[in-house]
Design a protein around this motif. Sequence first.
Motif, short mmCIF file in Angstrom:
data_model
loop_
_atom_site.label_atom_id
_atom_site.label_comp_id
_atom_site.label_asym_id
_atom_site.label_seq_id
_atom_site.Cartn_x
_atom_site.Cartn_y
_atom_site.Cartn_z
N GLY A 20 0.83 -1.20 0.00
CA GLY A 20 0.00 0.00 0.00
C GLY A 20 0.86 1.25 0.00
N GLY A 21 1.93 1.22 0.81
CA GLY A 21 2.85 2.35 0.84
C GLY A 21 3.58 2.54 -0.46
N ALA A 22 3.93 1.44 -1.13
CA ALA A 22 4.63 1.53 -2.42
C ALA A 22 3.75 2.18 -3.48
N SER A 23 2.46 1.89 -3.43
CA SER A 23 1.54 2.52 -4.39
C SER A 23 1.47 4.03 -4.19
N ILE A 24 1.46 4.45 -2.93
CA ILE A 24 1.47 5.89 -2.64
C ILE A 24 2.80 6.50 -3.07
N ALA A 25 3.89 5.77 -2.78
CA ALA A 25 5.23 6.27 -3.11
C ALA A 25 5.38 6.51 -4.61
N LYS A 26 4.86 5.60 -5.41
CA LYS A 26 5.03 5.74 -6.86
C LYS A 26 4.32 6.98 -7.39
N ASN A 79 15.75 -0.57 -0.43
CA ASN A 79 14.68 0.37 -0.72
C ASN A 79 15.04 1.34 -1.85
N LEU A 80 16.27 1.84 -1.85
CA LEU A 80 16.68 2.77 -2.90
C LEU A 80 16.64 2.11 -4.27
N ILE A 81 17.23 0.94 -4.37
CA ILE A 81 17.28 0.25 -5.66
C ILE A 81 15.89 -0.19 -6.11
N PHE A 82 15.06 -0.62 -5.16
CA PHE A 82 13.70 -1.05 -5.52
C PHE A 82 12.88 0.13 -6.04
N TYR A 83 12.98 1.28 -5.41
CA TYR A 83 12.23 2.45 -5.88
C TYR A 83 12.69 2.89 -7.26
N MET A 84 13.98 2.75 -7.53
CA MET A 84 14.49 3.05 -8.87
C MET A 84 13.93 2.06 -9.89
N ALA A 85 13.68 0.82 -9.43
CA ALA A 85 13.11 -0.20 -10.32
C ALA A 85 11.65 0.09 -10.65
N ILE A 86 10.83 0.41 -9.62
CA ILE A 86 9.40 0.63 -9.89
C ILE A 86 9.15 1.95 -10.59
N ARG A 88 10.56 2.39 -13.30
CA ARG A 88 10.71 1.95 -14.68
C ARG A 88 9.75 0.84 -15.09
N ILE A 89 9.36 -0.02 -14.14
CA ILE A 89 8.51 -1.17 -14.47
C ILE A 89 7.35 -1.25 -13.48
N PRO A 90 6.26 -2.00 -13.83
CA PRO A 90 5.10 -2.12 -12.94
C PRO A 90 5.46 -2.69 -11.58
N LEU A 91 4.70 -2.30 -10.58
CA LEU A 91 4.96 -2.69 -9.20
C LEU A 91 4.95 -4.21 -9.01
N SER A 236 6.76 -14.58 -0.30
CA SER A 236 6.42 -14.68 -1.72
C SER A 236 5.01 -14.18 -1.99
N LEU A 237 4.23 -13.93 -0.94
CA LEU A 237 2.92 -13.31 -1.14
C LEU A 237 3.06 -11.86 -1.59
N GLU A 238 4.24 -11.30 -1.44
CA GLU A 238 4.48 -9.91 -1.86
C GLU A 238 4.04 -9.63 -3.29
N PRO A 239 4.40 -10.47 -4.29
CA PRO A 239 4.01 -10.17 -5.67
C PRO A 239 2.50 -10.05 -5.87
N ALA A 240 1.74 -10.91 -5.20
CA ALA A 240 0.28 -10.86 -5.36
C ALA A 240 -0.27 -9.56 -4.82
N PHE A 241 0.15 -9.18 -3.63
CA PHE A 241 -0.31 -7.92 -3.05
C PHE A 241 0.19 -6.72 -3.85
N ALA A 242 1.40 -6.83 -4.38
CA ALA A 242 1.95 -5.74 -5.20
C ALA A 242 1.15 -5.59 -6.49
N ALA A 243 0.82 -6.71 -7.13
CA ALA A 243 0.05 -6.65 -8.36
C ALA A 243 -1.34 -6.07 -8.12
N LEU A 244 -1.97 -6.48 -7.02
CA LEU A 244 -3.29 -5.94 -6.69
C LEU A 244 -3.23 -4.45 -6.38
N SER A 245 -2.19 -4.04 -5.64
CA SER A 245 -2.03 -2.61 -5.33
C SER A 245 -1.79 -1.81 -6.60
N GLY A 246 -0.95 -2.37 -7.48
CA GLY A 246 -0.69 -1.68 -8.74
C GLY A 246 -1.93 -1.56 -9.59
#
Length: 281
Positions: A20-26, A79-86, A88-91, A236-246
């Motif tokens: 949820g925080g990553a969606s706001i961050a983007k 966190n820094l590298i991950f934010y640079m990744a998102i 460029r590409i979907p969450l 590994s549940l992270e991708p599912a929640f990330a995809a739903l948030s995205g």
Amino acid sequence: MKKSDVAVAATLLAIICVQGGASIAKQLFPAIGAIGTVTLRIVLSAVLLTLINRPKFLEFTKQKWKYCAIYGVGLAAMNLIFYMAIQRIPLGLAVTVEFAGPLFLALALSRKLLDVIWALLACVGILLIVPWQNDHVDLVGLGLAFLAGMFWALYIVMGGKVSKIMDGKDAVTTGMLFASLVIIPFTIWDGAVFNLTPTIFIKGLGVAILSSALPFSLEMIALKRLPAKTFSILMSLEPAFAALSGLLFLAEQLTFLQWVSIMCVIAASIGTTVFSKAVKD
């Protein structure tokens, strides 16, 4: 409630908060960029945690300072590298590729055939979600997500170590302070954070609470009660929640095959949680 149940619940709540925080961050990227956003997240989290937890730094041993420093470097880099990744590409895609780090860690720590099977199933999921035939995929973004995963593995290992020798709240707080020291030079070099406005600050505070202060504290609770390999695959549940948030907050669409890949990762997570005998009540 069993200690293992508490650990699993804490991990799942942490995942929901982070995505949820990553969606706001983007949404902040157009204004202050990835570096500026991650700076708000880490520095504000460090301030909040210090005010709330008030660690007794004078009582820390040399070993505690060392472990917290390595833990903090892992936090900052992840966190820094991950934010640079998102940026460029979907969450959902970024989080799934990032999971390669915990996956490799789980494989390295596995001692039973069943553990390897679950980890390999998650690996299949990661391979499926990458759009190999799409020439428009940002390869730099994929590479950054993979690199963030390596630091994620370091975070898991050091989080487990530091949680064994000191209070979890003190460890997270001190780790965030070290992460702030690591990130500040990048912030000054980038300069985008100086475009800060009251609205951006408030959103950044929300990101700090949802993506760092709360979930890292919850994960420290989980790491103290779960083996590193179980925690790794549970995440590994992270991708599912990330995809739903995205999808819900950023309108980021994934293909049917990519959703299938997420199901593979979820199956691996459920499998390792249900059948693992390593978790002690």
